[in-house]
Design a protein around this motif. Sequence first.
Motif, PDB file in Angstrom:
ATOM      1  N   SER A 117       0.776  -1.165  -0.059  1.00 32.76           N
ATOM      2  CA  SER A 117      -0.050  -0.221  -0.038  1.00 32.76           C
ATOM      3  C   SER A 117       0.633   0.870   0.187  1.00 32.76           C
ATOM      4  CB  SER A 117      -0.583   0.087   1.067  1.00 32.76           C
ATOM      5  OG  SER A 117      -1.717   1.117   0.976  1.00 32.76           O
ATOM      6  N   THR A 118       0.672   2.343  -0.749  1.00 35.60           N
ATOM      7  CA  THR A 118       0.964   3.939  -0.695  1.00 35.60           C
ATOM      8  C   THR A 118       0.241   4.124   0.765  1.00 35.60           C
ATOM      9  OG1 THR A 118      -0.779   4.473  -2.043  1.00 35.60           O
ATOM     10  CG2 THR A 118       0.761   3.999  -3.742  1.00 35.60           C
ATOM     11  N   LYS A 119       1.600   5.369   1.258  1.00 36.80           N
ATOM     12  CA  LYS A 119       0.908   5.926   2.309  1.00 36.80           C
ATOM     13  C   LYS A 119       0.767   7.553   1.941  1.00 36.80           C
ATOM     14  CE  LYS A 119       4.074   3.004   4.784  1.00 36.80           C
ATOM     15  NZ  LYS A 119       5.542   2.987   5.295  1.00 36.80           N
ATOM     16  N   GLY A 120      -0.429   8.021   3.246  1.00 38.34           N
ATOM     17  CA  GLY A 120      -1.021   8.949   3.270  1.00 38.34           C
ATOM     18  C   GLY A 120      -1.812   9.770   2.133  1.00 38.34           C
ATOM     19  N   GLU A 267      -4.104   1.714  -2.310  1.00 37.15           N
ATOM     20  CA  GLU A 267      -4.259   1.319  -0.900  1.00 37.15           C
ATOM     21  C   GLU A 267      -4.786  -0.562  -1.162  1.00 37.15           C
ATOM     22  OE1 GLU A 267      -7.734   2.745   0.746  1.00 37.15           O
ATOM     23  OE2 GLU A 267      -7.041   5.224   0.774  1.00 37.15           O
ATOM     24  N   LYS A 269      -4.266  -3.901   2.230  1.00 41.10           N
ATOM     25  CA  LYS A 269      -3.539  -4.636   3.152  1.00 41.10           C
ATOM     26  C   LYS A 269      -3.104  -6.372   3.165  1.00 41.10           C
ATOM     27  CE  LYS A 269      -7.490  -2.842   5.467  1.00 41.10           C
ATOM     28  NZ  LYS A 269      -9.429  -2.880   6.109  1.00 41.10           N
TER      29      LYS A 269
END
Length: 518
Positions: A117-120, A267, A269
């Motif tokens: 996942s990418t963040k922010g 996104e 998980k």
Amino acid sequence: MKKILSLGLVILCSNLLIIAQDTSPVIKSIINEANENSQLENLAHELMDGIGPRLVGTPQMKNAHDWAVNKYKSWGIDAENEEWGEWRGWERGITHIDMVYPRVQSLKGTQLAWNPSTKGKGVTAELVVLPMVKDSMEFAKWLPSVKGKLVMISMLQPTGRPDYNWKEFATEESFSKMKENREKQTKEWNDNMKLTGYGRRTLAPALEEAGAAGIVASYWSRGFGVNKIFAAYTKKIPTVDLELEDYGMLYRLVESGKKPKINIVAESKEHGTVPTFNTIAQIKGTEKPNEYVILSAHFDSWDGGTGATDNGTGTLVMMEAMRILKKFYPNPKRTILVGHWGSEEQGLNGSRAFVEDHPEIVEGVQALFNQDNGTGRVVRMSGGGFLNAYDYLSKWLYAVPKEITSEIETTFPGTPARGGSDYASFQAAGAPAFSLSSLNWSYWNYTWHTNRDTYDKIIFDDVNNNVILTAILAYMASEDTEKTSRKKAILPISNRTGKQLEWPEPRSPERKGGLDDQ
């Protein structure tokens, strides 16, 4: 000797057969139930629309296994999920890809499977394309320049129109010119890729190590708006696939010096290590319970679409056939078993595990029928290299309505498969396993592993024909007084090697998939 026969000819040549399909109440009931009380559309809606794609290691895959078990039990059929290995647990989330410079536009694409996942607010960076190089040393000197950039790694396609569209509307000269230019461009691109020193699987990791902010690809499937969606090869940075139209626009902007930037929010998980399953259901045999007629279809899919024709339709055929058989043939002579295999897409892993774990069932196989190549009606069957397959397959097929068998071409004795789908796992172990190969329906370009493999592509009339075919074949195989012969034909000389083909050897499955990538 190789025989290629239409079923019409098989029927004409079968004057010694005394099976009369019009006097069999079971066959009559199978046909009537399939035509008058089909559950296919509801099953397809629940599986494709409700559960969605079934990538191995995802919660959706486990949801599908549980759904199938519950569905079988609601029909009075014993079923269970049989664990055979472990996989990297991963779950797809939302993907947003937007061009933010030189103007704003939302783009069509998706994160590739098992990508972190990418963040922010995601990753925003300028795009660059791969350079033309003289050798791997020149490419190595270029590599540091990708730091902080999003790298486009696919060729710019000269047209987004499939060839059939060109052939219909273009002049012959224009069509020929396009193909020649595309072939030249493709060769130059492939030659340049070789000069970089990297291949399809190794390039993205090299770019990641060099500090790239992400990878942007476009795996066009030669159809309008359709791309093939597979797995990412990066461990920390995003890898996305853009549809041809948007990818081409960005590529041209880079080439013209506009320095486009995009933002990627992808996104997903991670779920650690999760178990993997096959769903197995059976109607126990009354006279020969240790001999088996197996209905076979892989349950997993890639996740660009919802896995409707690869292999949702094969799954539906086997489930509906089992439902009908339980209703009208509840006490078969032989055990009728259905296998919904996991992780076929990564190398027939579920079926290979079943073959390895259940030699007693493999030994008892009377016949296996596998369906796994799209939504079309079955048009081809091969004897799979079993010398005497003609003797029993033609007899069983004779009981199927002529309107279903009239377009089926049979090849005897044929040759065993070396991969491709799960029947190959059983053939390698010497069990008589057969592929129910279906009509194309533009499968390879439009739905095989693509972002367009969805419910609306299902042709229910064809799938229903396949249900009738499969259920009758299972009934006939179960009722046959003789055990099928496993005698293998002498295989032909390979056109590729010039040597005589050998029977494939059983292969062990990957039982710990993707865990090295975590």
